[in-house]
Design a protein around this motif. Structure first.
Motif, PDB file in Angstrom:
ATOM      1  N   GLN A   1       0.835  -1.201   0.000  1.00 38.47           N
ATOM      2  CA  GLN A   1       0.000   0.000   0.000  1.00 38.47           C
ATOM      3  C   GLN A   1       0.874   1.257   0.000  1.00 38.47           C
ATOM      4  OE1 GLN A   1      -2.133  -1.273   3.556  1.00 38.47           O
ATOM      5  NE2 GLN A   1      -4.070  -1.058   2.437  1.00 38.47           N
ATOM      6  N   CYS A   2       1.926   1.246   0.794  1.00 40.30           N
ATOM      7  CA  CYS A   2       2.841   2.392   0.838  1.00 40.30           C
ATOM      8  C   CYS A   2       3.474   2.636  -0.527  1.00 40.30           C
ATOM      9  CB  CYS A   2       3.934   2.168   1.881  1.00 40.30           C
ATOM     10  SG  CYS A   2       3.365   2.230   3.590  1.00 40.30           S
ATOM     11  N   LEU A   3       3.950   1.569  -1.168  1.00 34.63           N
ATOM     12  CA  LEU A   3       4.589   1.715  -2.476  1.00 34.63           C
ATOM     13  C   LEU A   3       3.597   2.203  -3.525  1.00 34.63           C
ATOM     14  CD1 LEU A   3       6.915  -1.422  -2.528  1.00 34.63           C
ATOM     15  CD2 LEU A   3       7.518   0.959  -2.005  1.00 34.63           C
ATOM     16  N   SER A   4       2.357   1.760  -3.435  1.00 29.95           N
ATOM     17  CA  SER A   4       1.329   2.216  -4.368  1.00 29.95           C
ATOM     18  C   SER A   4       1.074   3.717  -4.208  1.00 29.95           C
ATOM     19  CB  SER A   4       0.042   1.426  -4.137  1.00 29.95           C
ATOM     20  OG  SER A   4      -0.982   1.908  -4.964  1.00 29.95           O
ATOM     21  N   LEU A   5       1.001   4.185  -2.971  1.00 28.25           N
ATOM     22  CA  LEU A   5       0.800   5.615  -2.726  1.00 28.25           C
ATOM     23  C   LEU A   5       2.009   6.421  -3.197  1.00 28.25           C
ATOM     24  CD1 LEU A   5      -0.912   5.387   0.766  1.00 28.25           C
ATOM     25  CD2 LEU A   5      -1.978   6.169  -1.374  1.00 28.25           C
ATOM     26  N   LEU A   6       3.204   5.911  -2.946  1.00 26.40           N
ATOM     27  CA  LEU A   6       4.418   6.587  -3.419  1.00 26.40           C
ATOM     28  C   LEU A   6       4.416   6.698  -4.943  1.00 26.40           C
ATOM     29  CD1 LEU A   6       7.172   4.971  -1.172  1.00 26.40           C
ATOM     30  CD2 LEU A   6       6.500   7.382  -1.185  1.00 26.40           C
ATOM     31  N   ALA A   7       4.011   5.627  -5.614  1.00 21.59           N
ATOM     32  CA  ALA A   7       4.024   5.609  -7.075  1.00 21.59           C
ATOM     33  C   ALA A   7       3.083   6.658  -7.662  1.00 21.59           C
ATOM     34  CB  ALA A   7       3.654   4.219  -7.590  1.00 21.59           C
ATOM     35  N   GLY A   8       2.034   7.021  -6.932  1.00 25.84           N
ATOM     36  CA  GLY A   8       1.077   7.999  -7.425  1.00 25.84           C
ATOM     37  C   GLY A   8       1.418   9.436  -7.075  1.00 25.84           C
ATOM     38  N   ALA A   9       2.471   9.635  -6.322  1.00 22.59           N
ATOM     39  CA  ALA A   9       2.869  10.987  -5.909  1.00 22.59           C
ATOM     40  C   ALA A   9       4.080  11.421  -6.729  1.00 22.59           C
ATOM     41  CB  ALA A   9       3.201  11.002  -4.417  1.00 22.59           C
ATOM     42  N   GLY A  10       4.380  12.694  -6.715  1.00 17.55           N
ATOM     43  CA  GLY A  10       5.545  13.180  -7.449  1.00 17.55           C
ATOM     44  C   GLY A  10       6.388  14.155  -6.660  1.00 17.55           C
TER      45      GLY A  10
ATOM     46  N   PRO B   1      11.922  19.965   0.045  1.00 13.76           N
ATOM     47  CA  PRO B   1      11.014  19.322  -0.909  1.00 13.76           C
ATOM     48  C   PRO B   1      11.786  18.868  -2.139  1.00 13.76           C
ATOM     49  CG  PRO B   1      10.740  21.701  -0.968  1.00 13.76           C
ATOM     50  CD  PRO B   1      11.710  21.405   0.136  1.00 13.76           C
ATOM     51  N   ALA B   2      11.298  17.796  -2.759  1.00 17.57           N
ATOM     52  CA  ALA B   2      11.971  17.279  -3.950  1.00 17.57           C
ATOM     53  C   ALA B   2      10.983  16.529  -4.831  1.00 17.57           C
ATOM     54  CB  ALA B   2      13.109  16.341  -3.549  1.00 17.57           C
ATOM     55  N   ARG B   3      11.086  16.756  -6.127  1.00 14.77           N
ATOM     56  CA  ARG B   3      10.376  15.902  -7.072  1.00 14.77           C
ATOM     57  C   ARG B   3      11.058  14.544  -7.010  1.00 14.77           C
ATOM     58  NH1 ARG B   3      10.468  20.011 -12.147  1.00 14.77           N
ATOM     59  NH2 ARG B   3       8.878  21.429 -11.377  1.00 14.77           N
ATOM     60  N   PHE B   4      10.284  13.489  -7.185  1.00 10.45           N
ATOM     61  CA  PHE B   4      10.885  12.166  -7.107  1.00 10.45           C
ATOM     62  C   PHE B   4      10.160  11.190  -8.018  1.00 10.45           C
ATOM     63  CE2 PHE B   4       7.297  11.502  -4.404  1.00 10.45           C
ATOM     64  CZ  PHE B   4       7.034  10.144  -4.451  1.00 10.45           C
TER      65      PHE B   4
ATOM     66  N   PHE C   1      12.558   9.950   3.795  1.00 12.47           N
ATOM     67  CA  PHE C   1      11.842  10.588   2.697  1.00 12.47           C
ATOM     68  C   PHE C   1      10.365  10.469   3.023  1.00 12.47           C
ATOM     69  CE2 PHE C   1       9.920  11.065  -1.441  1.00 12.47           C
ATOM     70  CZ  PHE C   1      10.654  12.109  -1.976  1.00 12.47           C
ATOM     71  N   SER C   2       9.672  11.594   3.033  1.00 22.39           N
ATOM     72  CA  SER C   2       8.280  11.624   3.460  1.00 22.39           C
ATOM     73  C   SER C   2       7.382  12.148   2.353  1.00 22.39           C
ATOM     74  CB  SER C   2       8.165  12.526   4.694  1.00 22.39           C
ATOM     75  OG  SER C   2       6.829  12.649   5.095  1.00 22.39           O
ATOM     76  N   VAL C   3       6.248  11.489   2.180  1.00 22.90           N
ATOM     77  CA  VAL C   3       5.241  11.902   1.211  1.00 22.90           C
ATOM     78  C   VAL C   3       3.895  11.838   1.912  1.00 22.90           C
ATOM     79  CG1 VAL C   3       4.155  11.366  -1.007  1.00 22.90           C
ATOM     80  CG2 VAL C   3       6.589  10.953  -0.690  1.00 22.90           C
ATOM     81  N   ASP C   4       3.027  12.806   1.628  1.00 27.99           N
ATOM     82  CA  ASP C   4       1.700  12.771   2.237  1.00 27.99           C
ATOM     83  C   ASP C   4       0.689  13.458   1.344  1.00 27.99           C
ATOM     84  OD1 ASP C   4       1.545  15.698   2.912  1.00 27.99           O
ATOM     85  OD2 ASP C   4       3.175  15.168   4.265  1.00 27.99           O
TER      86      ASP C   4
ATOM     87  N   ALA D   1      -9.195  13.564   6.265  1.00 27.72           N
ATOM     88  CA  ALA D   1      -8.783  12.317   5.632  1.00 27.72           C
ATOM     89  C   ALA D   1      -7.435  12.543   4.965  1.00 27.72           C
ATOM     90  CB  ALA D   1      -9.815  11.877   4.595  1.00 27.72           C
ATOM     91  N   GLY D   2      -6.674  11.476   4.853  1.00 27.19           N
ATOM     92  CA  GLY D   2      -5.386  11.585   4.187  1.00 27.19           C
ATOM     93  C   GLY D   2      -4.493  10.412   4.506  1.00 27.19           C
ATOM     94  N   TRP D   3      -3.247  10.526   4.098  1.00 23.86           N
ATOM     95  CA  TRP D   3      -2.272   9.468   4.336  1.00 23.86           C
ATOM     96  C   TRP D   3      -0.870  10.066   4.387  1.00 23.86           C
ATOM     97  CZ3 TRP D   3       1.407   9.230   0.561  1.00 23.86           C
ATOM     98  CH2 TRP D   3       1.072   9.728  -0.700  1.00 23.86           C
ATOM     99  N   PHE D   4       0.035   9.317   4.990  1.00 26.87           N
ATOM    100  CA  PHE D   4       1.444   9.695   4.961  1.00 26.87           C
ATOM    101  C   PHE D   4       2.293   8.437   4.930  1.00 26.87           C
ATOM    102  CE2 PHE D   4       0.023   9.793   9.352  1.00 26.87           C
ATOM    103  CZ  PHE D   4       0.994   9.094  10.058  1.00 26.87           C
ATOM    104  N   VAL D   5       3.405   8.530   4.203  1.00 25.21           N
ATOM    105  CA  VAL D   5       4.332   7.413   4.040  1.00 25.21           C
ATOM    106  C   VAL D   5       5.736   7.944   4.298  1.00 25.21           C
ATOM    107  CG1 VAL D   5       5.352   5.803   2.378  1.00 25.21           C
ATOM    108  CG2 VAL D   5       2.874   6.186   2.386  1.00 25.21           C
TER     109      VAL D   5
END
Length: 159
Positions: free
Chosen positions: A16-25, A41-44, A72-75, A83-87
């Motif tokens: 689930q974490c990897l799926s959320l990471l894959a959808g973020a930039g 902050p960084a594009r990734f 490395f944090s993405v949310d 509602a939301g998520w963080f990885v």
């Protein structure tokens, strides 16, 4: 049934974490700069099991992360924070030096914000990944617990 942590937040598994990471930039690199904590902050992009970012070679980020353990944090959160998520990913950052891999990375949407031509690619292998999701009505209660004042100090607690 989803697993919850002690605050009632849904615990996300690795997939689930990897799926959320894959959808973020866009994410944040957490590192040490001159013996002080730093966040940038960084594009990734995800590339073969790692986070990859592009940064100028003379930047504090480049100097601060080489061969160091970083986070490395993405949310993503709704505007009302209901509602939301963080990885969060942890790994030892290294410069990508292989010309074949660099050529692959050139095809990814990792443009450098500064427009400088001396940028380098950094790779953060996903050695550890954790994530939480905040959903619906329970999320307001969970958020109020996270931001509840510590009675002893009067400060806000962030567990």
């Amino acid at each position: 049934m989803p697993m919850s942590d002690s605050l009632g937040l849904e615990t996300l598994d690795r997939e689930q974490c990897l799926s959320l990471l894959a959808g973020a930039g866009l994410g944040r690199v957490v590192f040490t700069s001159r013996a002080m904590p730093a966040i940038q902050p960084a594009r990734f992009a995800l590339h073969h099991g790692a986070i990859v970012v592009r940064t100028p070679s003379q930047s504090a980020l480049f100097a601060g992360v080489l061969d160091s353990v970083v986070a490395f944090s993405v949310d993503e959160f709704a505007k009302d924070l209901g509602a939301g998520w963080f990885v969060t990913v942890v790994g030892r950052a290294a410069e990508v030096r292989d010309p074949l891999v660099t050529a692959e990375l050139e095809t990814l949407p990792l443009g450098c914000w500064t427009g400088r031509t001396d940028s380098r690619y950094l790779r953060i292998p996903i050695e550890s990944v954790t994530g939480r999701r905040i959903l619906g009505a329970c999320s307001n209660e969970a958020l109020s617990v996270i931001d509840a004042p510590d009675e002893r100090s009067g400060r806000v607690c962030h567990s």
